[in-house]
Motif scaffolding. Structure first.
Motif: not given
Ligand SMILES: Nc1ncnc2c1ncn2[C@@H]1O[C@H](COP(=O)(O)OP(=O)(O)OP(=O)(O)O)[C@@H](O)[C@H]1O
Ligand SMILES: [Mg+2]
Lengths: 250, 406
Positions: A14-16, A43-51
């Motif tokens: 989660d990001y706050h 898609t963009s914003g789906s959480g790939k980079s976060t993962m």
């Protein structure tokens, strides 16, 4: 049975931002086995980079477990995490992230500087070898601003290879490059994978994902589908089929 | 952690940003250099004033008639007639802390020889006066007791007078000059003494027996001042008290009435001028302190800006395996290298500036170890702290946040 390099269970992030909570990753379960070449898509914003950042120990999950090579990352302190990044992981950024005004060779040497077991002679040799692997041995003394985007990305790849990691994590490594250069980079990755390197590769481009063995598709912080690529692209072949450069007529 | 590697990393990082490194060092150089320069000039002028005052006489004490100050108003003392030769005789007889005593009467006039003339002051004194005022004879002799008693028309001349009315060809000893119409035979020549601390020419004078000046030139019976030497530097205060007691009883002053004379010592003048020059040193020190502050703020600024600039670099280093301590050590080593090189250049620069300045101002060149050490430590501390502090903030970030830092 292949060794499991990465195992992720019920992972959440989660990001706050002010009052708002962004659920970047909701509940991720996945595994990456030795020798795998996995595309993380979506898609963009789906959480790939976060993962990928969490896999690369650059960021911490809010909840869930992440086992790297059987070791639980939640139990590691900052120093141990740094050591893991140094010895087990190779990370490639979309924007290369090379040190400016520093030669290609020194950029590739960088991870080895933080490994006190590697002496300076060995450091130089391993960095040169990594540059050879990406086909840039003759450019070792060039500064990043004297190299093309594709060449800079190759230097970044060499840097991720130099510590002989158990897995290479690449975030949109071809995102800034044209088709031919992208294919050349993919050719390099396929070769590395053929030689046994495990690779997780974030991309949102279908045709790039088809160079890999497996596609994991993210959507809104969840894994939507997971599939093996049946008609896998061969980069060497595709490059040969690309039309020869011609002047563009308008 | 591997210090050799970290030092290499730090040196490479400095090499990549030579301009920034030079700017940081410039702050240190200016800070250290100005402190050393300023304080050494201040200390040099202080010591030069002290040595010049001590050149004025040997443990000199002088008494003047009248109180120079009455109710805060400076009073002239030329008209006061309170001091006499009887006082001198009494001092000579009773004082235990005085080694030499001379009366002094003086007047100004024109010294003439042939077609040359020169305005100068004539001092009526005795033979001890030369030692009290640290004058030495270059040639000839001093007055005899006999010459003093007989109001002889003899004199001893200073170098400036020699230059102006004799030139270089003539040997002054044995010649006769005229002073305010009275012929005086030159029996001695003083050695050159140069300017005193206040820029006065100490060679522009004529000495003659006090009796001659008192009677023949001034036609007075009192004297204008008494000059004496205390037997040692330490007995200077005791000597002042002694003089006061003796002269008060000579003048039959009752307890509670003010002195009709005033006694001053060279030691007092030294401390007076020392406090003046101490103030100057403090002023210079304050200027130096401001330069140090400005230099420090410069260092601070560059360090702060550079860490913000370099947060991305810090993130990258952490992403390839540098831990927080590695990053901090790198920045510390960078700051220490800059401080040491900048400090050394600053010290050399400061010494050069003070060597040049003291040479131009003809002051003694003094190397102040304390100033060097202090300014060096202050600048290094600023450099190291402001190199370390923002780096620590960056090194505490998640690697990804540091990399993404804008
Ligand atoms: N540091 C952050 N602070 C707040 N929200 C963030 C942060 N990083 C990512 N997010 C949010 O998390 C979600 C996932 O972002 P992420 O960067 O993982 O997407 P992505 O799949 O890599 O997209 P893209 O293909 O555009 O790179 C997005 O909604 C994004 O806004
Ligand atoms: Mg992304």
């Amino acid at each position: 049975m292949q060794k499991t390099i990465i195992e992720v269970k019920d992972l959440k992030k989660d990001y706050h931002v002010g009052e708002v909570t962004v659920h970047a990753l909701r509940k991720i379960n996945m595994q990456i086995k030795e020798g795998d070449f996995a595309a993380i898509m979506g898609t963009s914003g789906s959480g790939k980079s976060t993962m990928l950042n969490i896999l690369g120990c650059l960021d911490k999950p809010t909840d869930g477990t992440y086992l790297l090579d059987g070791v639980n990352m939640a139990e590691m302190n900052k120093k141990q995490l740094a050591q893991l990044r140094n010895t087990k992981l190779g990370f490639i950024f979309q924007s290369y992230n090379l040190l400016p005004r520093t030669t290609a060779l020194e950029n590739v040497e960088l991870p080895l500087y933080y490994n006190s077991k590697v002496k300076s002679k060995e450091r130089r040799e391993r960095a040169m070898h990594a540059l050879e692997q990406v086909g840039l041995a003759d450019r070792y003394h060039h500064m990043p601003n004297q190299l093309s985007g594709g060449q800079q990305q190759r230097v970044a790849i060499a840097r991720s290879l130099v510590n002989d990691p158990v897995i290479i994590l690449a975030d949109e490594a071809t995102g800034n490059l044209d088709t031919r250069t992208s294919y050349e980079i993919m050719e390099l990755f396929q070769k590395l994978n053929d030689d046994g390197k495990t690779i997780a590769f974030v991309t949102h481009e279908e045709d790039i994902a088809r160079f890999m063995k497996r596609n994991i598709v993210f959507r809104d912080g969840l894994i939507k589908t997971e599939m093996t690529v049946d008609k896998r692209h061969n980069a060497t072949q595709l490059i040969a089929e690309l039309p020869v450069e011609t002047d563009i007529d308008f | 952690m591997n210090y050799i590697n970290l030092t290499k990393i730090a040196i490479n990082a400095l090499n990549r940003n030579k301009f920034r490194a030079v700017l940081t060092m410039l702050g240190i150089i200016i800070g250290v250099g100005s402190v050393i320069g300023m304080l050494s000039i201040g200390e040099g002028s202080k010591q030069s004033i002290q040595s010049e005052i001590s050149q004025m006489g040997s443990n000199m004490i002088f008494a003047m008639p009248g109180s120079m100050r009455r109710g805060g108003v400076m009073m002239g003392n030329s008209n006061a007639k309170s001091l006499t030769l009887k006082d001198v005789a009494a001092l000579r007889k009773q004082a235990r802390n005085l080694s030499m005593i001379s009366p002094q009467v003086s007047t100004s006039g024109q010294a003439i020889r042939g077609n040359k003339n020169w305005p100068t002051t004539i001092y009526g004194v005795n033979g001890e006066y030369l030692d009290i005022r640290k004058y030495e004879l270059e040639d000839g002799r001093i007055f005899t007791e006999q010459e003093i008693n007989s109001l002889s028309k003899v004199c001893i001349v200073g170098q400036t007078v020699v230059e102006n009315i004799f030139g270089t060809e003539v040997d002054p000893v044995g010649q006769t000059i005229r002073y305010s119409g009275i012929p005086l035979k030159v029996i001695g020549v003083l050695k050159e003494k140069g300017q005193n601390g206040m820029g006065m020419d100490q060679d522009d004078l004529i000495l003659a027996p006090y009796t001659s000046v008192q009677r023949r030139l001034l036609a007075i019976t009192h004297i204008q001042a008494i000059y004496a030497s205390a037997i040692s530097e330490d007995s200077s205060d005791a000597a002042i008290e002694e003089i006061e007691t003796i002269i008060r009883s000579q003048h039959k002053l009752k307890d509670g009435t003010d002195d009709d004379f005033e006694v001053r010592s060279q030691a007092e003048m030294v401390s007076m001028f020392t406090s003046v020059s101490n103030n100057m040193t403090m002023l210079l020190g304050a200027i130096a302190g401001i330069s140090l502050l400005v230099g420090g703020i410069g260092i601070m600024n560059i360090m702060f800006v550079s860490v913000t600039e370099r947060t991305k670099e810090i993130g990258l280093r952490m992403s390839v395996g540098g831990c927080g301590t590695d990053i901090l050590m790198q920045f510390l080593i960078e700051a220490v290298i800059l401080s040491i090189i900048g400090g050394i250049i600053g010290i050399l620069f400061g010494l050069l500036v003070s060597a040049l300045a003291t040479n131009v101002l003809s002051l003694p060149f003094i190397i102040m170890e304390n100033a060097i050490l202090l300014s060096f430590l202050v600048c290094s501390a600023i450099g190291v702290f402001f190199g370390w502090y923002p780096a620590r903030k960056a090194a505490n970030l998640n690697p990804i946040d540091a990399i993404r830092h804008e």
